[in-house]
Design an enzyme around this catalytic site. Structure first.
Site, PDB file in Angstrom:
ATOM      1  N   ASP A 138      -5.790 -19.177 -15.470  1.00  0.00           N
ATOM      2  CA  ASP A 138      -6.383 -18.886 -15.468  1.00  0.00           C
ATOM      3  C   ASP A 138      -7.209 -19.680 -14.264  1.00  0.00           C
ATOM      4  OD1 ASP A 138      -6.826 -16.586 -12.731  1.00  0.00           O
ATOM      5  OD2 ASP A 138      -8.244 -15.736 -14.091  1.00  0.00           O
ATOM      6  N   ASP A 180     -10.912 -18.453 -11.881  1.00  0.00           N
ATOM      7  CA  ASP A 180     -11.720 -17.438 -11.762  1.00  0.00           C
ATOM      8  C   ASP A 180     -12.184 -16.039 -13.232  1.00  0.00           C
ATOM      9  OD1 ASP A 180     -12.716 -18.819  -9.218  1.00  0.00           O
ATOM     10  OD2 ASP A 180     -10.694 -17.745  -8.167  1.00  0.00           O
ATOM     11  N   ALA A 234      -4.626 -17.238  -8.286  1.00  0.00           N
ATOM     12  CA  ALA A 234      -5.088 -16.320  -6.894  1.00  0.00           C
ATOM     13  C   ALA A 234      -6.573 -16.402  -6.240  1.00  0.00           C
ATOM     14  CB  ALA A 234      -5.395 -15.183  -7.186  1.00  0.00           C
ATOM     15  N   ASP A 281      -8.371 -13.562 -17.315  1.00  0.00           N
ATOM     16  CA  ASP A 281      -9.024 -12.442 -17.230  1.00  0.00           C
ATOM     17  C   ASP A 281      -8.076 -11.262 -16.402  1.00  0.00           C
ATOM     18  OD1 ASP A 281      -9.352 -13.689 -14.508  1.00  0.00           O
ATOM     19  OD2 ASP A 281     -10.697 -11.884 -14.848  1.00  0.00           O
TER      20      ASP A 281
HETATM   21  O1  C5P Z   1      -8.549 -17.843 -10.158  1.00  0.00           O
HETATM   22  P1  C5P Z   1      -7.769 -16.088 -10.600  1.00  0.00           P
HETATM   23  O2  C5P Z   1      -7.000 -15.442  -9.678  1.00  0.00           O
HETATM   24  O3  C5P Z   1      -8.821 -15.927 -10.989  1.00  0.00           O
HETATM   25  O4  C5P Z   1      -8.485 -15.427  -8.703  1.00  0.00           O
HETATM   26  C1  C5P Z   1      -8.699 -14.718  -8.899  1.00  0.00           C
HETATM   27  C2  C5P Z   1     -10.152 -13.429  -8.247  1.00  0.00           C
HETATM   28  O5  C5P Z   1     -10.725 -13.947  -7.231  1.00  0.00           O
HETATM   29  C3  C5P Z   1      -9.533 -12.350  -8.247  1.00  0.00           C
HETATM   30  O6  C5P Z   1     -10.076 -11.889  -9.609  1.00  0.00           O
HETATM   31  C4  C5P Z   1     -10.778 -11.695  -7.423  1.00  0.00           C
HETATM   32  O7  C5P Z   1     -11.762 -10.743  -7.816  1.00  0.00           O
HETATM   33  C5  C5P Z   1     -11.057 -12.937  -6.886  1.00  0.00           C
HETATM   34  N1  C5P Z   1     -11.090 -12.354  -5.629  1.00  0.00           N
HETATM   35  C6  C5P Z   1     -12.499 -12.362  -4.722  1.00  0.00           C
HETATM   36  N2  C5P Z   1     -12.668 -12.257  -2.638  1.00  0.00           N
HETATM   37  C7  C5P Z   1     -11.257 -12.192  -2.175  1.00  0.00           C
HETATM   38  C8  C5P Z   1     -10.216 -12.227  -3.389  1.00  0.00           C
HETATM   39  C9  C5P Z   1     -10.427 -11.874  -4.986  1.00  0.00           C
HETATM   40  O8  C5P Z   1     -13.486 -12.571  -5.112  1.00  0.00           O
HETATM   41  N3  C5P Z   1     -11.338 -11.886  -1.169  1.00  0.00           N
HETATM   42 MG    MG Z   2      -9.005 -14.320 -13.041  1.00  0.00          MG
END
Ligand code: C5P
Ligand code: MG
Length: 286
Positions: free
Chosen positions: A38, A40, A154, A227
């Site tokens: 992953d 973030d 994501a 995470d």
């Molecule tokens: O790379 P990863 O899959 O971890 O990215 C997803 C993260 O992005 C989520 O854990 C979420 O907290 C964060 N997020 C964010 N703002 C958004 C949507 C998701 O910070 N609008």
């Molecule tokens: Mg993450």
């Protein structure tokens, strides 16, 4: 055993099982291994000197590529939905539609902002995003040993790529599967491409990509780094899986979530901002 597995941040439900998986992976050889990670808060730091580090989305939220009004709206969304994301009292089934709502609303707002493609690098440069300590060794060593690193995020692909490019580690063995921005002819953000990836549909994404990423078919030993509990399904597209070692970073709401992380990850790293343990395992396997 690997000495780093005795670090104070390391928790394991079944150390014996971890040892068995490692032995079996060493035996299979590093040319059968791939890393699926992953992005973030897994490859990037959760906090630095007591201050939260940004996710891909937060890099834009905090940048001057968007208006103050939009920043306010995104902050309201973050304050509303992030506590839900990490709430251990709610089931994934309950959280899923709310996460879709968060991503959909945030992307809709971002698309209204006429974000310029040629400004993304600057936004990343000016941000507080940081890869975890030890990232250089991880990325360089995997490249040297021709071990594929599939980043399954994501977050936002364009931003994520820029973070690793600026860190000088966007090597040829790195493949990214994420939400990519779609720009018009003048370089302004007009939409996000393809199906939305949020934290709870990585399994569907993984299965869709079995044809895409050759590694998923040819490397049956997986080191998975995540995470979120949603990250556990990132390797579901791997065919004829032999061994999988799941390493989970537990960054926030530690006491409430520890048991569920121990139940699902083989190794849980509690508030560990480094890649020391994954690196030690990788060195052991190569
Ligand atoms: O790379 P990863 O899959 O971890 O990215 C997803 C993260 O992005 C989520 O854990 C979420 O907290 C964060 N997020 C964010 N703002 C958004 C949507 C998701 O910070 N609008
Ligand atoms: Mg993450």
């Amino acid at each position: 055993m690997i000495p780093e597995l005795s670090n104070p941040s390391v928790c394991m439900r079944d150390p014996q099982r971890v040892e068995e998986i490692l032995q079996s992976m060493v035996k299979a050889g590093s040319n059968t291994v791939q890393v699926i990670a992953d992005f973030d808060m897994t490859l990037t730091r959760f906090a630095y000197k007591g201050k939260r580090c940004p996710t891909c989305h937060n890099i834009l939220d905090n940048s001057n590529l968007i208006s103050n009004e939009c920043r306010e709206e995104l902050k309201v969304l973050l304050d509303t939905y992030y506590p839900i994301e990490i709430d251990s009292a709610r089931s994934i089934a309950e959280k899923l539609p709310l996460m879709v709502e968060w991503w959909t609303k945030a992307h809709k707002i971002l698309v209204q902002q006429k974000i310029r493609k040629d400004r993304l690098a600057m936004a990343v440069r000016d941000s507080d995003a940081m890869l975890r300590e030890g990232y250089q060794l991880l990325f360089d060593h995997l490249q040297e040993h021709s071990i594929p690193l599939l980043i399954f995020s994501a977050g936002i692909g364009d931003i994520l790529e820029e973070v690793i490019r600026q860190a000088g580690v966007f090597h040829s063995n790195v493949k990214v599967f994420s939400n990519y921005m779609d720009f018009d002819e003048s370089g302004l953000l007009k939409a996000f491409k393809g199906e939305l990836i949020h934290i709870y549909n990585k399994r569907e994404g993984a299965l869709l990509n079995t044809g895409h990423f050759q590694e998923l078919r040819t490397r049956p030993n997986v080191l998975l780094l995540g995470d979120s509990l949603g990250d556990l399904t990132m390797a579901d597209g791997v065919q004829d899986m032999e061994n999988i070692l799941k390493i989970g970073f537990l960054n926030d709401k530690v006491e409430e979530r520890k048991q569920s992380y121990l139940d699902s990850y083989d190794i849980v790293l509690v508030q560990d901002e480094t890649l020391e343990v994954p690196n030690a395992i990788m060195l052991h396997l190569t």
